[in-house]
Structure formats: C-alpha cells, structure tokens
Design a protein around this motif. Structure first.
Motif, PDB file in Angstrom:
ATOM      1  N   SER A  49      44.402  49.054  37.341  1.00  0.00           N
ATOM      2  CA  SER A  49      43.669  48.033  38.431  1.00  0.00           C
ATOM      3  C   SER A  49      42.296  48.112  38.657  1.00  0.00           C
ATOM      4  N   THR A  50      41.545  49.189  37.975  1.00  0.00           N
ATOM      5  CA  THR A  50      39.943  49.007  38.064  1.00  0.00           C
ATOM      6  C   THR A  50      39.596  48.387  37.066  1.00  0.00           C
ATOM      7  N   ILE A  53      40.023  44.560  38.622  1.00  0.00           N
ATOM      8  CA  ILE A  53      38.993  44.330  39.386  1.00  0.00           C
ATOM      9  C   ILE A  53      37.832  43.720  38.600  1.00  0.00           C
ATOM     10  N   TYR A  54      37.485  44.672  37.795  1.00  0.00           N
ATOM     11  CA  TYR A  54      36.088  44.421  36.849  1.00  0.00           C
ATOM     12  C   TYR A  54      36.544  42.857  36.155  1.00  0.00           C
ATOM     13  N   ALA A  56      38.656  40.297  37.022  1.00  0.00           N
ATOM     14  CA  ALA A  56      38.254  39.335  38.087  1.00  0.00           C
ATOM     15  C   ALA A  56      37.124  38.983  38.519  1.00  0.00           C
ATOM     16  N   ASN A  57      36.134  40.037  38.435  1.00  0.00           N
ATOM     17  CA  ASN A  57      34.740  39.359  38.608  1.00  0.00           C
ATOM     18  C   ASN A  57      34.143  38.996  37.267  1.00  0.00           C
ATOM     19  N   ARG A  58      34.530  39.474  36.224  1.00  0.00           N
ATOM     20  CA  ARG A  58      33.892  38.920  34.814  1.00  0.00           C
ATOM     21  C   ARG A  58      34.228  37.649  34.662  1.00  0.00           C
ATOM     22  N   PHE A  59      35.551  37.488  34.883  1.00  0.00           N
ATOM     23  CA  PHE A  59      36.005  35.682  34.590  1.00  0.00           C
ATOM     24  C   PHE A  59      36.258  35.034  35.829  1.00  0.00           C
ATOM     25  N   GLN A  60      35.921  35.344  37.095  1.00  0.00           N
ATOM     26  CA  GLN A  60      36.061  34.719  38.212  1.00  0.00           C
ATOM     27  C   GLN A  60      37.577  34.532  38.265  1.00  0.00           C
ATOM     28  N   ALA A  61      38.329  35.405  37.674  1.00  0.00           N
ATOM     29  CA  ALA A  61      39.895  34.974  37.788  1.00  0.00           C
ATOM     30  C   ALA A  61      40.546  35.116  39.339  1.00  0.00           C
ATOM     31  N   LEU A  63      43.295  37.065  41.408  1.00  0.00           N
ATOM     32  CA  LEU A  63      43.566  38.131  41.226  1.00  0.00           C
ATOM     33  C   LEU A  63      44.546  38.595  42.302  1.00  0.00           C
ATOM     34  N   GLU A  82      44.088  32.937  47.338  1.00  0.00           N
ATOM     35  CA  GLU A  82      42.881  33.443  46.409  1.00  0.00           C
ATOM     36  C   GLU A  82      42.208  32.140  46.097  1.00  0.00           C
ATOM     37  N   ASP A 112      48.552  41.787  39.327  1.00  0.00           N
ATOM     38  CA  ASP A 112      48.692  43.475  39.236  1.00  0.00           C
ATOM     39  C   ASP A 112      49.953  43.702  39.755  1.00  0.00           C
TER      40      ASP A 112
ATOM     41  N   GLN B  82      29.190  33.407  39.356  1.00  0.00           N
ATOM     42  CA  GLN B  82      29.436  34.595  39.851  1.00  0.00           C
ATOM     43  C   GLN B  82      28.244  34.819  40.845  1.00  0.00           C
ATOM     44  N   ARG B  90      35.182  40.814  46.285  1.00  0.00           N
ATOM     45  CA  ARG B  90      36.357  40.659  45.551  1.00  0.00           C
ATOM     46  C   ARG B  90      36.774  41.875  45.310  1.00  0.00           C
ATOM     47  N   HIS B 107      31.862  48.177  39.944  1.00  0.00           N
ATOM     48  CA  HIS B 107      33.064  47.086  39.525  1.00  0.00           C
ATOM     49  C   HIS B 107      32.621  45.610  39.826  1.00  0.00           C
ATOM     50  N   THR B 110      28.585  42.687  36.057  1.00  0.00           N
ATOM     51  CA  THR B 110      29.231  42.364  34.806  1.00  0.00           C
ATOM     52  C   THR B 110      28.002  41.899  34.044  1.00  0.00           C
TER      53      THR B 110
END
Lengths: 251, 183
Positions: A49-50, A53-54, A56-61, A63, A82, A112, B82, B90, B107, B110
């Motif tokens: 899950s960690t 979260i990363y 989702a932020n990295r790809f603006q996915a 989640l 979402e 998830d 971002q 988020r 978290h 990035t």
C-alpha cells in the motif's frame, strides 16, 4: 532540491516501491496488442500500500482501496469520486463514464485490496473498465490473489505481468533510517535486530525506527548500540503468548 | 451534462487522431459512441477545418481524414500536473493508519516534486486548524512528531488556504462582510 536529495527523503528507492513503479512504467509503455493489466501481490505488511501511495503520486494515478462490503456500484462510485466526477447513474453508465475519463486523462488505475473484488465477484467490472479505456490497470492484493484470479479466465489472460512484493531487507532499512531516524547512527547489530524483529514488514521497520529515533533524542545521543534499546519494547506484530492461569487471575 | 459531452467529444477526437482516416462507422466503433453522434461531430470538425472529406472511396459512406496540423490541437486538457499539496492530500487519504508529517513527506516526494518535512508539517497544521485532521499525539519539538488521522475526506482535490477580501468594522470589532463560501 537536487535529485539525489529528493530521493533520499522519499520512499522511492525502497525495493517494493521501485518494483511497482517499474511495473507501471512497463505496462504504460507496452507494445500495441499486449494486455494492459498487471498484478502486484504479497503478504500483509510488505509495503504494497505504501508503494501504491507513492505510485499514485508519481503517475497521478487513480487509487482506490476496496472495502469488503463494497458492491459493483460502490466500486464504480469510488472510482468516479477519485476522478473528481459526480457518482450518478446506474452501474453500466458509471463504467462508461469511468472508461471515457480514464481514456481522456491517460492515467493508470490502481486498485488496492483487490482480493475483495474476487470475493464479491466484481472482477469483471474492472475488466469492463479496462476494455473501455485501455488504461493501465494494476490490481494489488494478498499473496493468493494470482491464484484467486485464475478463476476469472478473461481477467487472468489480460495480465501483462505478475510481480511479487518482497520483505524489507537491510537496504530498505538503511534507506528508511535516513527518513525516520535522521542524524542517528545505528550499530550493525541493532540494525540486524530491528530487521529480524520486524519480520520483513516495512510498516514495522518504520515504526521501530521512529521509536529508536525517539530513544536517541531522549538519551541525547547520535549513536545507538544494541544495549541502548530495549528490544522487548519494539513493535513485532506477534500476538502475546498465553499467560499461566495464576497470573491471569484465574482461580 | 455539458462537461460529459465535452469529455466524450474529446474521447472521439482522440480516436479520430488515432485512426487518421475514418468513416462514421469506424469512428463510432473506435470511440464507442453512437453512429449519429459520430456523424454530428465529424460535420463540426469539417466546418472547423480540422478534418477534411475524402469522398466515398468505393464504399457507401463518406471517408474523412484528420488534417496533419490539427492532430495535436483539441485532444483534451493537459495531463494533471503534480503539486506538493495534491500529493500530500492523496497520501493522507490513502493512509489507513495514523501518520506523521514525515510519512507524508516521504510518500509525496517524487522525481518531479520535493516535499520537505517543514512543508508537510505546516500543511498538516493547516488541515488540523480547519478540521480535516485530528491530532492523536501531540509533537514534542525536536524529539517526536505529532501523529494525525484524517477525519474529513471531502474528495480528491486538496483543501487550499486562500486570502479573502473582507470588510472589517472598527466600531463593531467584527467583519460586516465576508465572501460567500465557494465564491
């Protein structure tokens, strides 16, 4: 801020986080005709899950974390929320709107706790969304998720890859020490004890490192050895052993 | 409704750009829209000069082509960029366990956004003041971090601090006009 400094303060270098990030990149860049779904699975506490979260932020996915009580409509409504859209209409309408929005945005969908999708027989809805959008779709779940998905042949056949989450190792612990216990040097035997008592769980490593950091602050030192920390106070996640009856207050 | 129409039209335009040459049926199948809707949008694009008619090409339907220079034009909004507050919000919404500002910073940082601990702490404090977070354990400066839990999840967009113009009456010692919420 320099890139290396940025990564130093981020969970990005943890091996499960890096594995999920690489998986999403691989699915995003798949050749035409290859399936666009993938599965990231592993035991509880390994940091899936960690990683989500990363990622989702990295790809603006998008989640979503499934809940055991969810129906198909709840799942679609959660994805729409979402996406910043109003959850209205019947399930079929919502699937179409989700697919259209994911196509438009070109962002991955990460689900998830996907075990609940199987338990509640909602996997086909996710396949519908994938078919309608062709968006990268990642299912994250427990160790047995790939086996459970075998029942759903049409979903199983659309998986580009299956990646297993791994237990935290010394590299992860060293990286997390910089985040959760900055400025404190830990002796090698203490690190080994921390890793052993955390049973490979990233979550427990983080909690224990924060506890060790607090201990160093209380003692006013910047180096801790094995003798400075009461290992019995660390978070191991194991259930307590049964007490003998005379201590439990029984007659 | 208008937004949904725009979104579907953008999806159709993306499909048209992928196909390059198409007829109504091909666009309808690629974009998963009705054949009449496909025809309506094709006519609009032809009027706008982004699509040209190619004739019937030995078939019963008219064929069209996306004009080269137009292919990158109205394909839809820019991908979401971002932001540090967006990433932190988020992360907070996804954390099921209580969290510290250090968790949030780690978290949310990035390869393109750097979120420092101080920034995460002040964001947590702002959300605590406005009732989104509950403090489960207070911080001891220099020794331990505060632990928070999200208690008010209003959606995917992060709450933002905004300056507002208001009218302050010195006589009354009160604001006599505040802008409407959401205005």
């Amino acid at each position: 801020m320099a890139d290396d400094q940025r990564l130093y303060n981020s969970v990005a270098p943890l091996r499960n986080v890096a594995a999920l990030t690489a998986l999403i990149e691989r699915v995003n860049e798949r050749a035409i005709g290859l399936p666009g779904m993938a599965c990231f699975y592993g035991f509880s506490g390994f940091g899936k899950s960690t990683a989500a979260i990363y990622a989702a932020n990295r790809f603006q996915a998008v989640l979503v974390q499934c809940k055991s009580a969810w129906t198909k409509k709840n799942l679609c409504a959660a994805i729409l929320v979402e996406l910043g859209l109003v959850p209205k209409g019947n399930t079929a309408d919502m699937v179409d709107r989700i697919a259209a929005e994911l196509t438009l945005r070109g962002v991955p969908l990460i689900i998830d706790e996907a075990d609940h999708l199987v338990a509640r027989k909602m996997v086909e809805i996710v396949r519908d969304i994938y078919e309608g959008s062709q968006a990268t779709t990642i299912l994250i779940g427990e160790e047995l998720l790939p086996q459970k998905l075998k029942e759903w042949e049409r979903v199983h056949g659309r998986m580009l890859d299956w990646i297993a989450a791994l237990p935290a190792d010394m590299g992860d612990l060293n990286h997390l020490t910089g985040i959760y216990a900055p400025g404190v040097e830990l002796a090698a035997e203490l690190k080994a004890d921390l890793l052993r008592l955390s049973h490979g769980s990233t979550r427990r490593v983080c909690v224990n490192l924060a506890q060790v950091h607090e201990r160093a602050q209380v003692l006013g030192v910047n180096r801790l050895g094995g003798a400075d920390v009461d290992l019995r106070r660390l978070y191991t996640g194991t259930a307590p052993t049964p007490r003998r009856s005379e201590f439990a207050g029984a007659a | 409704m208008r937004d949904e129409k725009n979104i579907l039209q953008q999806v159709a335009w993306s499909a048209a750009c992928r196909l390059v040459t198409f007829d109504r049926r091909a666009l309808s199948e690629a974009a998963q829209i009705g054949i009449d809707t496909a025809g309506t949008w094709i006519r609009r694009w032809v009027r706008a000069g982004t699509v040209e008619a190619l004739g019937k090409r030995d078939t019963t339907t008219e064929w069209y082509r996306v004009i080269g220079a137009a292919r990158s034009l109205p394909a839809g909004p820019d991908p979401v960029k971002q932001s540090s507050q967006g990433n932190m919000w988020r992360a907070m919404r996804a954390f099921r366990a209580p969290f510290t500002a250090v968790d949030i910073a780690a978290h949310s940082s990035t390869d393109v956004i750097a979120v420092g601990r101080d920034e995460a702490r002040s964001f947590c404090q702002m959300l605590t003041r406005s009732g989104y977070l509950k403090v489960l354990r207070t911080a001891v400066p220099g020794k331990r971090e505060a632990i928070y839990r999200l208690i008010r999840d209003t959606g995917p967009r992060p709450p933002r601090e905004r300056r507002v113009r208001a009218i302050w009456d010195e006589n009354l010692g009160a604001f006599t006009h505040l802008p409407e919420a959401g205005a």
